[in-house]
Design a protein around this motif. Structure first.
Motif, PDB file in Angstrom:
ATOM      1  N   LEU A 261      23.565  61.417  60.899  1.00  0.00           N
ATOM      2  CA  LEU A 261      24.360  61.524  59.688  1.00  0.00           C
ATOM      3  C   LEU A 261      23.491  62.097  58.576  1.00  0.00           C
ATOM      4  O   LEU A 261      22.252  62.099  58.668  1.00  0.00           O
ATOM      5  CB  LEU A 261      24.882  60.153  59.281  1.00  0.00           C
ATOM      6  CG  LEU A 261      25.822  59.476  60.282  1.00  0.00           C
ATOM      7  CD1 LEU A 261      26.110  58.055  59.847  1.00  0.00           C
ATOM      8  CD2 LEU A 261      27.111  60.262  60.405  1.00  0.00           C
ATOM      9  N   LEU A 262      24.112  62.564  57.496  1.00  0.00           N
ATOM     10  CA  LEU A 262      23.333  63.089  56.367  1.00  0.00           C
ATOM     11  C   LEU A 262      22.400  62.031  55.810  1.00  0.00           C
ATOM     12  O   LEU A 262      21.293  62.327  55.371  1.00  0.00           O
ATOM     13  CB  LEU A 262      24.272  63.599  55.271  1.00  0.00           C
ATOM     14  CG  LEU A 262      24.972  64.919  55.572  1.00  0.00           C
ATOM     15  CD1 LEU A 262      25.952  65.251  54.460  1.00  0.00           C
ATOM     16  CD2 LEU A 262      23.975  66.033  55.740  1.00  0.00           C
ATOM     17  N   SER A 263      22.840  60.784  55.830  1.00  0.00           N
ATOM     18  CA  SER A 263      21.996  59.705  55.308  1.00  0.00           C
ATOM     19  C   SER A 263      20.776  59.457  56.195  1.00  0.00           C
ATOM     20  O   SER A 263      19.816  58.835  55.767  1.00  0.00           O
ATOM     21  CB  SER A 263      22.810  58.421  55.177  1.00  0.00           C
ATOM     22  OG  SER A 263      23.317  58.046  56.441  1.00  0.00           O
ATOM     23  N   GLN A 264      20.793  59.956  57.423  1.00  0.00           N
ATOM     24  CA  GLN A 264      19.681  59.763  58.341  1.00  0.00           C
ATOM     25  C   GLN A 264      18.719  60.943  58.374  1.00  0.00           C
ATOM     26  O   GLN A 264      17.722  60.891  59.069  1.00  0.00           O
ATOM     27  CB  GLN A 264      20.208  59.536  59.769  1.00  0.00           C
ATOM     28  CG  GLN A 264      21.044  58.300  59.924  1.00  0.00           C
ATOM     29  CD  GLN A 264      21.706  58.241  61.296  1.00  0.00           C
ATOM     30  OE1 GLN A 264      22.187  59.233  61.799  1.00  0.00           O
ATOM     31  NE2 GLN A 264      21.701  57.044  61.879  1.00  0.00           N
ATOM     32  N   GLN A 265      18.999  62.007  57.636  1.00  0.00           N
ATOM     33  CA  GLN A 265      18.146  63.193  57.646  1.00  0.00           C
ATOM     34  C   GLN A 265      16.800  62.889  57.002  1.00  0.00           C
ATOM     35  O   GLN A 265      16.726  62.218  55.975  1.00  0.00           O
ATOM     36  CB  GLN A 265      18.818  64.360  56.908  1.00  0.00           C
ATOM     37  CG  GLN A 265      20.102  64.837  57.537  1.00  0.00           C
ATOM     38  CD  GLN A 265      19.900  65.429  58.917  1.00  0.00           C
ATOM     39  OE1 GLN A 265      18.864  65.972  59.227  1.00  0.00           O
ATOM     40  NE2 GLN A 265      20.908  65.282  59.752  1.00  0.00           N
ATOM     41  N   LYS A 266      15.741  63.423  57.602  1.00  0.00           N
ATOM     42  CA  LYS A 266      14.400  63.239  57.061  1.00  0.00           C
ATOM     43  C   LYS A 266      14.130  64.303  56.018  1.00  0.00           C
ATOM     44  O   LYS A 266      14.718  65.380  56.007  1.00  0.00           O
ATOM     45  CB  LYS A 266      13.372  63.318  58.194  1.00  0.00           C
ATOM     46  CG  LYS A 266      13.514  62.186  59.189  1.00  0.00           C
ATOM     47  CD  LYS A 266      12.469  62.288  60.255  1.00  0.00           C
ATOM     48  CE  LYS A 266      12.640  61.134  61.257  1.00  0.00           C
ATOM     49  NZ  LYS A 266      11.723  61.220  62.364  1.00  0.00           N
ATOM     50  N   ASP A 267      13.188  64.006  55.164  1.00  0.00           N
ATOM     51  CA  ASP A 267      12.795  64.925  54.107  1.00  0.00           C
ATOM     52  C   ASP A 267      12.071  66.117  54.722  1.00  0.00           C
ATOM     53  O   ASP A 267      11.097  65.966  55.445  1.00  0.00           O
ATOM     54  CB  ASP A 267      11.883  64.203  53.118  1.00  0.00           C
ATOM     55  CG  ASP A 267      11.747  64.966  51.829  1.00  0.00           C
ATOM     56  OD1 ASP A 267      12.476  65.965  51.665  1.00  0.00           O
ATOM     57  OD2 ASP A 267      10.909  64.579  51.001  1.00  0.00           O
TER      58      ASP A 267
END
Length: 196
Positions: free
Chosen positions: A54-60
């Protein structure tokens, strides 16, 4: 798959059923990220060889460093991904085979309940299932079985060619499962005299 999507849409759309397209993408994402019983993998993983995030799980992305030996890194990455794909493909084919075997056993077990087994042979008198009756209005009083017919031939794929008793051959072949033996149960004169 269509029934799954229709069922999910029916739970979230409004009474007018005019906002279904607003929910289609989230429902499809849920379907694609759900583990399927037959393959034991999600469709997303099988397509992209990774789990969905999910977008909330994307890393920097600012902290990513490119190795100095970039071509070696890419070759190793491609080799690892290829190896993983082959392993997953093998697992999926094995899981599907197990699932198909399980479903076949369940089907045969279900179909075998309360079913009389019999062998059909050329020349035998049989009845064939009346398919005109199924789904027709006003056909409740029609017979379930038509005949008798005589078996002309039985092919290797269990298709039976039938003849009318006058010798005329039917044009359509009938599946082995849609035929049953014709039985003539005659009551003898002694049974009638005894009252039974």
């Amino acid at each position: 798959m269509n029934r799954t999507i229709k069922t999910a849409l029916a739970k979230v759309i409004n009474d007018k059923q005019d906002n279904w397209e607003d929910y289609l993408d989230p429902i499809l994402f849920g379907y694609r990220t759900a583990r399927h019983e037959a393959t034991k993998y999600t469709p997303f993983f099988l397509m992209y060889n990774r789990t969905a995030r999910l977008l909330s799980q994307q890393k920097d992305c600012d902290n990513i460093t490119i190795p100095e030996q970039f071509t070696d890194f890419v070759e190793d990455l491609v080799t690892n991904v290829t190896t993983k794909c082959e392993s997953v493909k093998h697992d999926v084919l094995e899981n599907i085979g197990k699932s198909q075997k399980k479903y076949k056993e369940q089907y045969e077990k279900t179909m075998g309940k309360n079913v009389k087994k019999f062998n059909l042979e050329d020349g035998m008198l049989v009845l064939k299932r009346n398919y005109r009756k199924i789904g027709r209005k006003g056909s409740k009083l029609e017979r379930d079985w038509l005949g008798p017919y005589r078996i002309h031939t039985i092919s290797s794929n269990k298709q039976v060619t039938l003849q009318c008793l006058n010798g005329k051959q039917l044009t359509k072949k009938v599946a082995y499962t849609n035929i049953k033996p014709y039985r003539t149960d005659k009551i003898s004169a002694n049974d009638d005299a005894d009252g039974g």
